[in-house]
Design a protein around this motif. Structure first.
Motif, PDB file in Angstrom:
ATOM      1  N   ARG A  23      31.895  41.488  34.413  1.00 56.39           N
ATOM      2  CA  ARG A  23      30.926  42.577  34.210  1.00 56.39           C
ATOM      3  C   ARG A  23      31.284  43.805  35.036  1.00 56.39           C
ATOM      4  O   ARG A  23      30.794  44.890  34.783  1.00 56.39           O
ATOM      5  CB  ARG A  23      29.528  42.101  34.598  1.00 56.39           C
ATOM      6  CG  ARG A  23      28.880  41.205  33.570  1.00 56.39           C
ATOM      7  CD  ARG A  23      27.381  41.139  33.787  1.00 56.39           C
ATOM      8  NE  ARG A  23      26.732  40.289  32.799  1.00 56.39           N
ATOM      9  CZ  ARG A  23      26.493  38.987  32.976  1.00 56.39           C
ATOM     10  NH1 ARG A  23      26.827  38.390  34.083  1.00 56.39           N
ATOM     11  NH2 ARG A  23      25.906  38.283  32.047  1.00 56.39           N
ATOM     12  N   LYS A  24      32.100  43.595  36.044  1.00 56.72           N
ATOM     13  CA  LYS A  24      32.392  44.697  36.957  1.00 56.72           C
ATOM     14  C   LYS A  24      33.541  45.556  36.437  1.00 56.72           C
ATOM     15  O   LYS A  24      33.409  46.772  36.334  1.00 56.72           O
ATOM     16  CB  LYS A  24      32.751  44.108  38.328  1.00 56.72           C
ATOM     17  CG  LYS A  24      32.395  45.001  39.477  1.00 56.72           C
ATOM     18  CD  LYS A  24      32.647  44.264  40.773  1.00 56.72           C
ATOM     19  CE  LYS A  24      32.582  45.208  41.946  1.00 56.72           C
ATOM     20  NZ  LYS A  24      32.996  44.518  43.184  1.00 56.72           N
ATOM     21  N   CYS A  25      34.659  44.911  36.091  1.00 52.66           N
ATOM     22  CA  CYS A  25      35.818  45.683  35.671  1.00 52.66           C
ATOM     23  C   CYS A  25      36.196  45.434  34.216  1.00 52.66           C
ATOM     24  O   CYS A  25      37.071  46.102  33.692  1.00 52.66           O
ATOM     25  CB  CYS A  25      37.009  45.412  36.587  1.00 52.66           C
ATOM     26  SG  CYS A  25      37.647  43.752  36.456  1.00 52.66           S
ATOM     27  N   GLY A  26      35.545  44.460  33.567  1.00 51.59           N
ATOM     28  CA  GLY A  26      35.757  44.261  32.144  1.00 51.59           C
ATOM     29  C   GLY A  26      37.018  43.510  31.777  1.00 51.59           C
ATOM     30  O   GLY A  26      37.375  43.438  30.611  1.00 51.59           O
ATOM     31  N   VAL A  27      37.682  42.928  32.760  1.00 47.41           N
ATOM     32  CA  VAL A  27      38.922  42.226  32.470  1.00 47.41           C
ATOM     33  C   VAL A  27      38.611  40.836  31.914  1.00 47.41           C
ATOM     34  O   VAL A  27      37.550  40.272  32.159  1.00 47.41           O
ATOM     35  CB  VAL A  27      39.817  42.176  33.733  1.00 47.41           C
ATOM     36  CG1 VAL A  27      39.488  40.983  34.604  1.00 47.41           C
ATOM     37  CG2 VAL A  27      41.270  42.175  33.355  1.00 47.41           C
ATOM     38  N   ARG A  28      39.543  40.306  31.129  1.00 48.73           N
ATOM     39  CA  ARG A  28      39.359  38.994  30.533  1.00 48.73           C
ATOM     40  C   ARG A  28      39.835  37.916  31.492  1.00 48.73           C
ATOM     41  O   ARG A  28      40.873  38.063  32.112  1.00 48.73           O
ATOM     42  CB  ARG A  28      40.176  38.906  29.250  1.00 48.73           C
ATOM     43  CG  ARG A  28      39.363  38.426  28.082  1.00 48.73           C
ATOM     44  CD  ARG A  28      40.204  38.119  26.906  1.00 48.73           C
ATOM     45  NE  ARG A  28      41.144  39.187  26.544  1.00 48.73           N
ATOM     46  CZ  ARG A  28      42.027  39.046  25.558  1.00 48.73           C
ATOM     47  NH1 ARG A  28      42.089  37.961  24.866  1.00 48.73           N
ATOM     48  NH2 ARG A  28      42.862  40.024  25.283  1.00 48.73           N
ATOM     49  N   ASN A  29      39.049  36.848  31.594  1.00 46.49           N
ATOM     50  CA  ASN A  29      39.427  35.727  32.442  1.00 46.49           C
ATOM     51  C   ASN A  29      39.374  34.461  31.613  1.00 46.49           C
ATOM     52  O   ASN A  29      38.760  34.431  30.559  1.00 46.49           O
ATOM     53  CB  ASN A  29      38.458  35.613  33.618  1.00 46.49           C
ATOM     54  CG  ASN A  29      38.605  36.749  34.591  1.00 46.49           C
ATOM     55  OD1 ASN A  29      39.431  36.720  35.481  1.00 46.49           O
ATOM     56  ND2 ASN A  29      37.799  37.788  34.419  1.00 46.49           N
ATOM     57  N   SER A  30      40.000  33.403  32.133  1.00 45.19           N
ATOM     58  CA  SER A  30      39.934  32.127  31.440  1.00 45.19           C
ATOM     59  C   SER A  30      38.495  31.630  31.432  1.00 45.19           C
ATOM     60  O   SER A  30      37.680  32.031  32.260  1.00 45.19           O
ATOM     61  CB  SER A  30      40.851  31.111  32.115  1.00 45.19           C
ATOM     62  OG  SER A  30      40.278  30.681  33.313  1.00 45.19           O
ATOM     63  N   CYS A  39      39.324  41.675  40.221  1.00 44.51           N
ATOM     64  CA  CYS A  39      38.531  42.220  41.325  1.00 44.51           C
ATOM     65  C   CYS A  39      37.833  41.117  42.120  1.00 44.51           C
ATOM     66  O   CYS A  39      37.153  41.399  43.084  1.00 44.51           O
ATOM     67  CB  CYS A  39      37.506  43.219  40.785  1.00 44.51           C
ATOM     68  SG  CYS A  39      36.203  42.469  39.807  1.00 44.51           S
ATOM     69  N   ARG A  40      37.995  39.851  41.681  1.00 43.53           N
ATOM     70  CA  ARG A  40      37.459  38.673  42.373  1.00 43.53           C
ATOM     71  C   ARG A  40      35.940  38.686  42.451  1.00 43.53           C
ATOM     72  O   ARG A  40      35.339  38.049  43.298  1.00 43.53           O
ATOM     73  CB  ARG A  40      38.070  38.540  43.772  1.00 43.53           C
ATOM     74  CG  ARG A  40      39.572  38.356  43.659  1.00 43.53           C
ATOM     75  CD  ARG A  40      40.179  37.787  44.905  1.00 43.53           C
ATOM     76  NE  ARG A  40      41.605  37.573  44.646  1.00 43.53           N
ATOM     77  CZ  ARG A  40      42.579  38.256  45.213  1.00 43.53           C
ATOM     78  NH1 ARG A  40      42.304  39.184  46.104  1.00 43.53           N
ATOM     79  NH2 ARG A  40      43.806  38.005  44.939  1.00 43.53           N
ATOM     80  N   SER A  41      35.320  39.405  41.554  1.00 43.00           N
ATOM     81  CA  SER A  41      33.881  39.367  41.441  1.00 43.00           C
ATOM     82  C   SER A  41      33.465  38.070  40.755  1.00 43.00           C
ATOM     83  O   SER A  41      34.191  37.538  39.920  1.00 43.00           O
ATOM     84  CB  SER A  41      33.419  40.579  40.623  1.00 43.00           C
ATOM     85  OG  SER A  41      32.147  40.325  40.075  1.00 43.00           O
ATOM     86  N   LYS A  47      32.229  35.392  26.686  1.00 44.09           N
ATOM     87  CA  LYS A  47      32.332  36.186  25.455  1.00 44.09           C
ATOM     88  C   LYS A  47      31.303  35.666  24.470  1.00 44.09           C
ATOM     89  O   LYS A  47      31.124  34.470  24.312  1.00 44.09           O
ATOM     90  CB  LYS A  47      33.743  36.036  24.893  1.00 44.09           C
ATOM     91  CG  LYS A  47      33.979  36.687  23.566  1.00 44.09           C
ATOM     92  CD  LYS A  47      34.389  38.136  23.720  1.00 44.09           C
ATOM     93  CE  LYS A  47      34.740  38.764  22.374  1.00 44.09           C
ATOM     94  NZ  LYS A  47      33.635  39.530  21.829  1.00 44.09           N
ATOM     95  N   LYS A  48      30.645  36.582  23.816  1.00 44.11           N
ATOM     96  CA  LYS A  48      29.622  36.173  22.846  1.00 44.11           C
ATOM     97  C   LYS A  48      30.275  35.432  21.673  1.00 44.11           C
ATOM     98  O   LYS A  48      31.293  35.868  21.150  1.00 44.11           O
ATOM     99  CB  LYS A  48      28.880  37.409  22.327  1.00 44.11           C
ATOM    100  CG  LYS A  48      27.947  37.989  23.343  1.00 44.11           C
ATOM    101  CD  LYS A  48      26.911  38.866  22.649  1.00 44.11           C
ATOM    102  CE  LYS A  48      26.000  39.519  23.664  1.00 44.11           C
ATOM    103  NZ  LYS A  48      26.654  40.631  24.367  1.00 44.11           N
TER     104      LYS A  48
END
Ligand code: ZN
Length: 53
Positions: A23-30, A39-41, A47-48
């Motif tokens: 939610r912070k930087c919008g990057v995709r994670n597993s 960003c380790r947030s 994903k919906k």
């Protein structure tokens, strides 16, 4: 290159939907990720997946 193998196509279809978005930087994670890889947030959302195909 189109995927001709049906099994592989099913896996690819699932993996397109199963991931977490920061939610912070919008990057995709597993999907198993607890923290954002960038960003380790811990503020991740899945994903919906309301489209059932
Ligand atoms: Zn992030």
């Amino acid at each position: 290159m189109p995927i001709t193998n049906i099994e592989h196509r099913e896996i690819a279809r699932k993996h397109r939907l199963y991931f977490m978005i920061c939610r912070k930087c919008g990057v995709r994670n597993s999907f198993q990720a607890k923290k954002c890889r960038k960003c380790r947030s811990k503020n991740l959302r899945p994903k919906k997946r309301d489209i059932t195909r």
